[in-house]
Design an enzyme around this catalytic site. Structure first.
Site, PDB file in Angstrom:
ATOM      1  N   TYR A   1       3.321 -13.665 -14.986  1.00 48.50           N
ATOM      2  CA  TYR A   1       2.334 -12.795 -14.625  1.00 48.50           C
ATOM      3  C   TYR A   1       0.842 -13.392 -14.617  1.00 48.50           C
ATOM      4  O   TYR A   1      -0.014 -13.377 -13.764  1.00 48.50           O
ATOM      5  CB  TYR A   1       2.184 -11.431 -15.104  1.00 48.50           C
TER       6      TYR A   1
ATOM      7  N   VAL B   1       5.894 -10.239   1.542  1.00 48.94           N
ATOM      8  CA  VAL B   1       4.752 -11.185   1.564  1.00 48.94           C
ATOM      9  C   VAL B   1       5.379 -12.625   1.184  1.00 48.94           C
ATOM     10  O   VAL B   1       4.611 -13.654   1.476  1.00 48.94           O
ATOM     11  CB  VAL B   1       3.598 -10.855   0.690  1.00 48.94           C
TER      12      VAL B   1
ATOM     13  N   ASN C   1      -2.779  -7.008  -2.345  1.00 53.76           N
ATOM     14  CA  ASN C   1      -2.464  -5.795  -3.481  1.00 53.76           C
ATOM     15  C   ASN C   1      -1.106  -6.077  -3.913  1.00 53.76           C
ATOM     16  O   ASN C   1      -1.065  -5.931  -5.025  1.00 53.76           O
ATOM     17  CB  ASN C   1      -3.059  -4.559  -3.245  1.00 53.76           C
TER      18      ASN C   1
ATOM     19  N   ALA D   1       0.844  -1.273  -0.066  1.00 57.47           N
ATOM     20  CA  ALA D   1       0.147   0.009  -0.023  1.00 57.47           C
ATOM     21  C   ALA D   1       1.020   1.257  -0.062  1.00 57.47           C
ATOM     22  O   ALA D   1       0.345   2.269   0.063  1.00 57.47           O
ATOM     23  CB  ALA D   1      -0.831  -0.086   1.273  1.00 57.47           C
ATOM     24  N   SER D   2       2.180   1.174  -0.331  1.00 54.85           N
ATOM     25  CA  SER D   2       2.970   2.432  -0.224  1.00 54.85           C
ATOM     26  C   SER D   2       2.883   2.991  -1.419  1.00 54.85           C
ATOM     27  O   SER D   2       3.348   4.458  -1.403  1.00 54.85           O
ATOM     28  CB  SER D   2       4.358   1.858   0.032  1.00 54.85           C
ATOM     29  N   ARG D   3       2.621   2.562  -2.678  1.00 55.63           N
ATOM     30  CA  ARG D   3       2.434   3.304  -3.857  1.00 55.63           C
ATOM     31  C   ARG D   3       1.233   2.800  -4.858  1.00 55.63           C
ATOM     32  O   ARG D   3       0.626   1.794  -4.355  1.00 55.63           O
ATOM     33  CB  ARG D   3       3.710   2.817  -4.702  1.00 55.63           C
TER      34      ARG D   3
HETATM   35  P1  NAP Z   1       3.378  -0.739  -7.950  1.00 55.05           P
HETATM   36  O1  NAP Z   1       3.158   0.757  -8.452  1.00 55.05           O
HETATM   37  O2  NAP Z   1       4.450  -1.209  -8.625  1.00 55.05           O
HETATM   38  O3  NAP Z   1       3.328  -1.023  -6.590  1.00 55.05           O
HETATM   39  C1  NAP Z   1       3.448  -2.312  -5.977  1.00 55.05           C
HETATM   40  C2  NAP Z   1       3.240  -2.237  -4.410  1.00 55.05           C
HETATM   41  O4  NAP Z   1       3.616  -3.777  -3.991  1.00 55.05           O
HETATM   42  C3  NAP Z   1       4.406  -1.573  -3.796  1.00 55.05           C
HETATM   43  O5  NAP Z   1       3.526  -1.119  -2.497  1.00 55.05           O
HETATM   44  C4  NAP Z   1       5.512  -2.613  -3.325  1.00 55.05           C
HETATM   45  O6  NAP Z   1       6.123  -2.174  -2.124  1.00 55.05           O
HETATM   46  C5  NAP Z   1       4.450  -3.547  -3.208  1.00 55.05           C
HETATM   47  N1  NAP Z   1       5.364  -5.044  -3.002  1.00 55.05           N
HETATM   48  C6  NAP Z   1       6.142  -5.603  -4.266  1.00 55.05           C
HETATM   49  N2  NAP Z   1       6.508  -6.672  -3.919  1.00 55.05           N
HETATM   50  C7  NAP Z   1       6.237  -6.890  -2.329  1.00 55.05           C
HETATM   51  C8  NAP Z   1       6.590  -7.897  -1.631  1.00 55.05           C
HETATM   52  N3  NAP Z   1       7.280  -9.111  -1.808  1.00 55.05           N
HETATM   53  N4  NAP Z   1       6.195  -7.815  -0.252  1.00 55.05           N
HETATM   54  C9  NAP Z   1       5.374  -6.700   0.354  1.00 55.05           C
HETATM   55  N5  NAP Z   1       5.021  -5.910  -0.664  1.00 55.05           N
HETATM   56  C10 NAP Z   1       5.681  -5.939  -1.834  1.00 55.05           C
HETATM   57  O7  NAP Z   1       2.039  -1.669  -8.557  1.00 55.05           O
HETATM   58  P2  NAP Z   1       0.586  -1.298  -8.879  1.00 55.05           P
HETATM   59  O8  NAP Z   1       0.368  -1.048 -10.261  1.00 55.05           O
HETATM   60  O9  NAP Z   1       0.067  -0.237  -7.668  1.00 55.05           O
HETATM   61  O10 NAP Z   1      -0.133  -2.938  -8.759  1.00 55.05           O
HETATM   62  C11 NAP Z   1      -0.790  -3.230  -7.435  1.00 55.05           C
HETATM   63  C12 NAP Z   1      -1.598  -4.322  -7.730  1.00 55.05           C
HETATM   64  O11 NAP Z   1      -2.300  -4.263  -8.902  1.00 55.05           O
HETATM   65  C13 NAP Z   1      -0.396  -5.685  -8.330  1.00 55.05           C
HETATM   66  O12 NAP Z   1      -1.019  -6.880  -7.622  1.00 55.05           O
HETATM   67  C14 NAP Z   1      -0.580  -5.649  -9.714  1.00 55.05           C
HETATM   68  O13 NAP Z   1      -0.429  -6.977 -10.185  1.00 55.05           O
HETATM   69  C15 NAP Z   1      -2.061  -5.299  -9.760  1.00 55.05           C
HETATM   70  N6  NAP Z   1      -2.438  -4.733 -11.180  1.00 55.05           N
HETATM   71  C16 NAP Z   1      -1.856  -3.588 -11.665  1.00 55.05           C
HETATM   72  C17 NAP Z   1      -2.186  -3.274 -12.796  1.00 55.05           C
HETATM   73  C18 NAP Z   1      -1.444  -2.119 -13.511  1.00 55.05           C
HETATM   74  O14 NAP Z   1      -1.502  -1.785 -14.766  1.00 55.05           O
HETATM   75  N7  NAP Z   1      -0.646  -1.133 -12.818  1.00 55.05           N
HETATM   76  C19 NAP Z   1      -2.931  -3.850 -13.691  1.00 55.05           C
HETATM   77  C20 NAP Z   1      -3.540  -4.950 -13.012  1.00 55.05           C
HETATM   78  C21 NAP Z   1      -3.588  -5.395 -11.798  1.00 55.05           C
HETATM   79  P3  NAP Z   1       7.263  -1.127  -2.199  1.00 55.05           P
HETATM   80  O15 NAP Z   1       6.953  -0.076  -2.552  1.00 55.05           O
HETATM   81  O16 NAP Z   1       7.891  -1.233  -0.711  1.00 55.05           O
HETATM   82  O17 NAP Z   1       8.357  -1.839  -2.970  1.00 55.05           O
END
Ligand code: NAP
Length: 243
Positions: free
Chosen positions: A146, A58, A84, A8-10
């Protein structure tokens, strides 16, 4: 009411935290972005709710157990978990390394499983679990690790709804199409680099704007309020793909 949101940081997780802060205390999980997580905590507090930042990868079951214990200690209860946290290491199936494959599966699928199985005994009656999946989970992508990880979440969603629904647990997934975050820029760069056109299957009826994290966040908020949606994969993709 309190909710743990992983990653939830980003990006989308941050937006979910802010949307759910209207009626929940929020545990903001992060892996490495401590400052960003603390900023989300402050933004939640500005809305008058309690919030904590909890570091845990996680993929590490012990860190997950310690995270859940910290959340219970802070809030005295846990009403919902939003899985998430996610990663993407895009590559074609014949080109992906074993470590890459495992990292994606361990983060997106196994990590969500660790968090959920640890949380379930603590979730209050009528508790909720929401998985953030992806359009690739049903339709596939040109990035097999993915898509496989997200398809796995769909099986997890439906199985947990069957296993624990009779105890009042509600389990659903939200499956977004492309959302404007850091992760999406990685995917778009990859698609361009392998000369695939990423958006070939976009319908003509897509909204004028690119999907924003808030569009996903408000869907999660709706699922937590609704008692009658169970075992569903809810698409948030503007019509790119139907189930
Ligand atoms: P993002 O901006 O890259 O942010 C990823 C988040 O996950 C960050 O808070 C990161 O923490 C955390 N994270 C990554 N690996 C982790 C781990 N091993 N343990 C704990 N936290 C971890 O991604 P997003 O686009 O917001 O995506 C969020 C979710 O939506 C994901 O599941 C992604 O697959 C899904 N999604 C995204 C999209 C898209 O187009 N963006 C589309 C469909 C689904 P840190 O900041 O501390 O690294």
């Amino acid at each position: 009411m309190s909710v743990l949101i992983t990653g939830a940081s980003r990006g989308i997780g941050r937006s979910i935290a802010l949307a759910l802060a209207d009626d929940h205390d929020i545990a903001v999980n992060y892996r490495s972005s401590k400052d960003a997580a603390e900023e989300v905590v402050e933004a939640v507090k500005q809305k008058g709710r309690n919030a904590i930042a909890v570091k845990a990868d996680v993929r590490d079951p012990e860190a997950v157990e310690s995270m859940i214990a910290t959340v219970i200690e802070a809030f005295g209860e846990l009403n919902a978990v939003v899985n998430n946290a996610g990663t993407v290491e895009p590559a074609l199936a014949t080109e992906i390394g074993d470590e890459q494959w495992n990292r994606v599966l361990e983060t997106n699928l196994t990590g969500a499983f660790y968090v959920t199985r640890t949380a379930i005994p603590h979730l209050e009656p009528d508790g909720d679990v929401v998985f953030i999946s992806s359009i690739g989970g049903t339709g596939g992508t040109v990035d097999a690790s993915y898509a496989a990880s997200k398809a796995g979440l769909h099986g997890l969603t439906r199985s947990l709804a069957r296993e624990y629904g009779d105890r009042g647990l509600q389990v659903n997934a939200v499956a977004p199409g492309p959302v404007e975050t850091d992760m999406n820029s990685t995917i778009v760069e990859y698609l361009e680099s392998v000369a695939f056109r990423g958006h070939e299957n976009i319908g003509t009826h897509l909204p004028e704007y690119a999907c924003q994290p808030e569009d996903v966040a408000h869907t999660v908020g709706y699922l937590l309020k609704n008692e009658y949606i169970q075992g569903e994969i809810v698409n948030v993709n503007g019509g790119m793909q139907f189930q």
